[in-house]
Design an enzyme around this catalytic site. Structure first.
Site, PDB file in Angstrom:
ATOM      1  N   HIS A  79       0.832  -1.208   0.000  1.00  0.00           N
ATOM      2  CA  HIS A  79       0.000   0.000   0.000  1.00  0.00           C
ATOM      3  C   HIS A  79       0.863   1.252   0.000  1.00  0.00           C
ATOM      4  CE1 HIS A  79       0.507   0.827   4.368  1.00  0.00           C
ATOM      5  NE2 HIS A  79       0.365  -0.467   4.562  1.00  0.00           N
ATOM      6  N   ASP A  81      -0.212   4.336   1.069  1.00  0.00           N
ATOM      7  CA  ASP A  81      -0.584   5.342   2.058  1.00  0.00           C
ATOM      8  C   ASP A  81       0.119   5.138   3.390  1.00  0.00           C
ATOM      9  OD1 ASP A  81      -2.196   2.995   2.350  1.00  0.00           O
ATOM     10  OD2 ASP A  81      -3.555   4.092   3.652  1.00  0.00           O
ATOM     11  N   ASP A 105       6.246   0.999   7.652  1.00  0.00           N
ATOM     12  CA  ASP A 105       4.903   0.598   7.216  1.00  0.00           C
ATOM     13  C   ASP A 105       4.395   1.568   6.147  1.00  0.00           C
ATOM     14  OD1 ASP A 105       2.391  -0.548   7.072  1.00  0.00           O
ATOM     15  OD2 ASP A 105       1.672   0.346   8.932  1.00  0.00           O
ATOM     16  N   GLU A 135      -5.134   1.856   2.733  1.00  0.00           N
ATOM     17  CA  GLU A 135      -5.081   0.659   3.579  1.00  0.00           C
ATOM     18  C   GLU A 135      -5.225   1.006   5.046  1.00  0.00           C
ATOM     19  OE1 GLU A 135      -3.327  -2.459   6.139  1.00  0.00           O
ATOM     20  OE2 GLU A 135      -2.626  -0.404   5.865  1.00  0.00           O
ATOM     21  N   GLU A 136      -4.780   2.207   5.429  1.00  0.00           N
ATOM     22  CA  GLU A 136      -4.707   2.563   6.846  1.00  0.00           C
ATOM     23  C   GLU A 136      -6.014   3.114   7.407  1.00  0.00           C
ATOM     24  OE1 GLU A 136      -2.335   1.654   8.551  1.00  0.00           O
ATOM     25  OE2 GLU A 136      -0.431   1.736   7.458  1.00  0.00           O
ATOM     26  N   GLU A 164       3.953  -6.214   3.788  1.00  0.00           N
ATOM     27  CA  GLU A 164       3.749  -5.602   5.103  1.00  0.00           C
ATOM     28  C   GLU A 164       4.983  -5.835   5.978  1.00  0.00           C
ATOM     29  OE1 GLU A 164       1.651  -3.755   6.629  1.00  0.00           O
ATOM     30  OE2 GLU A 164      -0.227  -3.802   5.514  1.00  0.00           O
ATOM     31  N   HIS A 338       3.486   3.250  12.568  1.00  0.00           N
ATOM     32  CA  HIS A 338       2.621   4.331  13.051  1.00  0.00           C
ATOM     33  C   HIS A 338       3.253   5.175  14.166  1.00  0.00           C
ATOM     34  CE1 HIS A 338      -1.115   1.765  11.681  1.00  0.00           C
ATOM     35  NE2 HIS A 338      -0.195   1.884  10.741  1.00  0.00           N
TER      36      HIS A 338
END
Length: 365
Positions: A79, A81, A105, A135-136, A164, A338
């Site tokens: 992903h 984003d 990530d 995705e997030e 991932e 994150h």
């Protein structure tokens, strides 16, 4: 590097850079969920310059494929984003560590995808590279989910690798998850005259007792050990400090091994909590690892010979729903995802690229 005037934000991607430097370029493209267009444009442009790939786009999702007529097709997905930026852009390098939003990530995994797309014009298996958005955030906006719904043929493959963060170790499949709400009822009364009421919160004791006594399964699938879990994650009740409550709700989360489907998981929960008013509030199926497939066996061997079960839910479940076995494998550290101090090891990025390159150029038997 070409950048927007007066900023450090790039406008193009240079796929001749090594994986770490390319990760830094990707990180310096701000791409918070819903704002991936500039990065998707750059990814599309870079891939269209590679003559061995056929490139398609749907929204801010970019899919590139080889069409070599190989006996197997492998899909690599990542992903574009990130979560909101936390004063952690632009990227910076300190020793072996690259710091910045999305380093772990999962722009390091996306960089590995792009490097493989650029350097493998003649792989031993046909390849599909998927770069998707959103995705997030909520599942309804997930780009991979939208591709699966609108263009499932673009995702056809014999095996998939979701890039991932996994600490450069294969994590097979993923758990399913289901949340239920158990509603307990009673009779409201004044707390000074409790015998005139029936305390709904007290009825939760039986639910909590069943949870405390519950013995979760441990299941071995393709040599990976999946441990299930059944836990109360929320309890709500009460009216006021002088009122016997007439309602209480307990929310329970079931993390189950991927040999169960959602219907089986729900049936199991209704058996465990027989006699209670139960409502399913959230559900997502797991994914089988598929490590018995030839491509998967070769993949595990090429990436160090070790694999572990994925604890948690990831988008590999979307591939499983399409009948495509999938694993998680990426250079990032999932424990750093994150975080304000998110970073990734440059050597891990190089290692992942090297291992995947060896898998996709070595013998397939």
């Amino acid at each position: 590097m070409t950048t927007l005037p007066g900023t450090s934000v790039p406008t193009r991607l240079d796929l001749t850079l090594d994986g770490g430097a390319l990760t830094a370029q990707l990180v310096d493209f701000p791409s918070v969920s819903g704002e991936e267009e500039a990065l998707a444009d750059a990814v599309e442009q870079a891939l269209r310059e590679l003559p061995h790939l056929t490139v398609q786009r749907y929204g801010n999702n970019v899919v590139a494929r080889t069409e070599l007529g190989r006996g197997e097709r492998v899909l690599l997905a990542g992903h574009l984003d990130t979560v909101p930026i936390a004063d952690n852009l632009p990227s910076r390098v300190e020793g072996d560590l690259l710091w910045g939003c999305g380093t772990s990530d999962m722009k390091s995994g996306v960089a590995v995808q792009l490097r493989l797309a650029a350097t493998l014009p003649d792989p031993n298996r046909d390849l599909t590279f998927v770069f998707y958005d959103c995705e997030e955030i909520e599942a309804a906006r997930n780009g991979l989910g939208r591709l699966a719904a609108e263009h499932p043929d673009w995702l056809a493959a014999d095996f998939a690798v979701l890039m991932e963060p996994s600490g450069a170790m294969v994590e097979g499949g993923c758990q399913g998850t289901m949340r239920i709400r158990i509603r307990l009822t009673g009779v409201r009364a004044h707390a000074a005259r409790a015998w005139l009421g029936d305390n709904a919160i007290h009825h939760a004791a039986e639910v909590l007792g069943r949870l405390a006594a519950y013995q979760p399964r441990t299941v071995l699938i393709d040599g990976l050990e999946y441990r299930e879990g059944l836990n109360a994650v929320d309890i709500r009740g009460g009216v006021a400090g002088n009122v016997i409550p007439d309602e209480c709700q307990v929310t329970v989360n079931f993390r189950y091994a991927p040999d169960r489907g959602p219907a089986d998981a729900e049936a199991h929960l209704r058996e465990v909590f027989a006699g209670f008013d139960l409502e399913v509030t959230d559900s997502a199926p797991g994914a089988l690892p598929g490590l018995d497939r030839p491509a998967a066996k070769a993949f595990v061997a090429a990436t160090g010979g070790r694999a572990r079960a994925k604890y948690g839910w990831t988008d590999v479940a979307r591939f499983s729903a399409l009948g495509v076995p999938a694993v998680n494998y990426g250079p990032g550290d999932p424990n750093l995802a994150h975080k304000r101090d998110e970073h990734c090891s440059l050597s891990a990025i190089a290692e992942c690229e090297e291992r995947l390159h060896a898998w996709l150029t070595g013998p397939t038997a």
